[in-house]
Design an enzyme around this catalytic site. Structure first.
Site, short mmCIF file in Angstrom:
data_model
loop_
_atom_site.label_atom_id
_atom_site.label_comp_id
_atom_site.label_asym_id
_atom_site.label_seq_id
_atom_site.Cartn_x
_atom_site.Cartn_y
_atom_site.Cartn_z
N LYS A 9 -43.55 55.17 27.26
CA LYS A 9 -44.06 56.13 26.27
C LYS A 9 -45.48 56.59 26.64
O LYS A 9 -46.15 55.97 27.48
CB LYS A 9 -44.02 55.48 24.89
CG LYS A 9 -42.60 55.17 24.39
CD LYS A 9 -42.62 54.61 22.98
CE LYS A 9 -41.21 54.39 22.44
NZ LYS A 9 -41.24 53.90 21.04
N TYR A 49 -34.43 61.40 19.00
CA TYR A 49 -34.56 60.41 17.91
C TYR A 49 -33.82 60.85 16.65
O TYR A 49 -34.19 60.44 15.55
CB TYR A 49 -36.04 60.19 17.60
CG TYR A 49 -36.73 59.21 18.53
CD1 TYR A 49 -36.36 57.86 18.58
CD2 TYR A 49 -37.79 59.62 19.34
CE1 TYR A 49 -37.01 56.96 19.42
CE2 TYR A 49 -38.45 58.72 20.18
CZ TYR A 49 -38.05 57.38 20.21
OH TYR A 49 -38.71 56.49 21.03
N ASN A 112 -45.86 51.93 20.96
CA ASN A 112 -45.44 50.60 21.39
C ASN A 112 -44.90 50.59 22.83
O ASN A 112 -44.07 49.76 23.19
CB ASN A 112 -44.46 49.99 20.38
CG ASN A 112 -43.23 50.84 20.20
OD1 ASN A 112 -43.06 51.87 20.84
ND2 ASN A 112 -42.34 50.40 19.33
N HIS A 115 -39.37 52.36 25.23
CA HIS A 115 -38.13 52.55 24.47
C HIS A 115 -36.98 51.93 25.24
O HIS A 115 -36.97 51.97 26.48
CB HIS A 115 -37.83 54.05 24.29
CG HIS A 115 -36.43 54.30 23.80
ND1 HIS A 115 -36.11 54.27 22.46
CD2 HIS A 115 -35.27 54.51 24.48
CE1 HIS A 115 -34.80 54.46 22.34
NE2 HIS A 115 -34.27 54.62 23.55
N GLU A 126 -28.12 58.57 25.08
CA GLU A 126 -29.49 58.75 25.55
C GLU A 126 -29.55 59.06 27.05
O GLU A 126 -30.37 59.87 27.50
CB GLU A 126 -30.30 57.50 25.23
CG GLU A 126 -30.51 57.32 23.74
CD GLU A 126 -31.23 56.03 23.36
OE1 GLU A 126 -31.39 55.80 22.15
OE2 GLU A 126 -31.62 55.27 24.26
#
Ligand code: CDP
Ligand code: MG
Length: 144
Positions: A9, A49, A112, A115, A126
């Site tokens: 990320k 998402y 965070n 993913h 995905e």
């Protein structure tokens, strides 16, 4: 052999942790079989998402995920989905176990660092969201 989608990320790419995260992937029996760096549009982040569209964190998450470049990879290995989630650690770095990526690198519950797909169905959605079949390079199994 199983496949999963990994994203490094914006917070981790910006702070220069891409190589360290690749190390953990390749050092733990997972192979990188597809790879790209992209800057998602807000709409692309929302599509990725979409299962979280009704959640309160969705606007912030999709703004964050489209704020800077991300590194996206397909990982392959035995139990790749669970193995990658175990390496990532809990969603909130405060709850993440010692030695996990989120414990070591994450900023907060949103930023965070990584993913990972959470099921075979989400992995399939995905992976195909970002990669076509000719961009995925399945390796021959090597001795370990
Ligand atoms: O990424 P993971 O599967 O562990 O968590 P998720 O529940 O699928 O949530 C997706 C992402 O939304 C998280 O990784 C966080 O970046 C973000 N999130 C957030 O900002 N605030 C929350 N309370 C929960 C998730
Ligand atoms: Mg998730």
């Amino acid at each position: 052999m199983e496949r999963t989608l990994a994203i490094i990320k914006p917070d981790a790419v910006e702070r220069g942790f891409t190589g360290k995260i690749f190390d953990r992937i390749e050092g733990n029996g997972l192979k990188i079989i597809a790879l790209k760096m992209i800057h998602l549009t807000k709409k692309e982040a929302e599509g990725f998402y979409k299962v979280h569209a009704q959640r309160p964190f969705f606007p912030g998450l999709t703004t964050y995920m489209s704020s800077e470049t991300v590194v996206i990879a397909v990982l392959e290995g035995k139990d790749a989905i669970k193995k990658w989630r175990d390496l990532m650690g809990a969603t909130n770095p405060k709850d993440a176990a010692a030695g996990t990526i989120r414990k070591d690198f994450a900023v907060d519950i949103e930023k965070n660092s990584v993913h990972g797909s959470d099921s075979p169905e989400s992995a399939s959605y995905e992976i195909s969201y970002f990669f076509s079949s000719i961009e995925i390079f399945s390796h021959k199994r090597t001795k370990t």
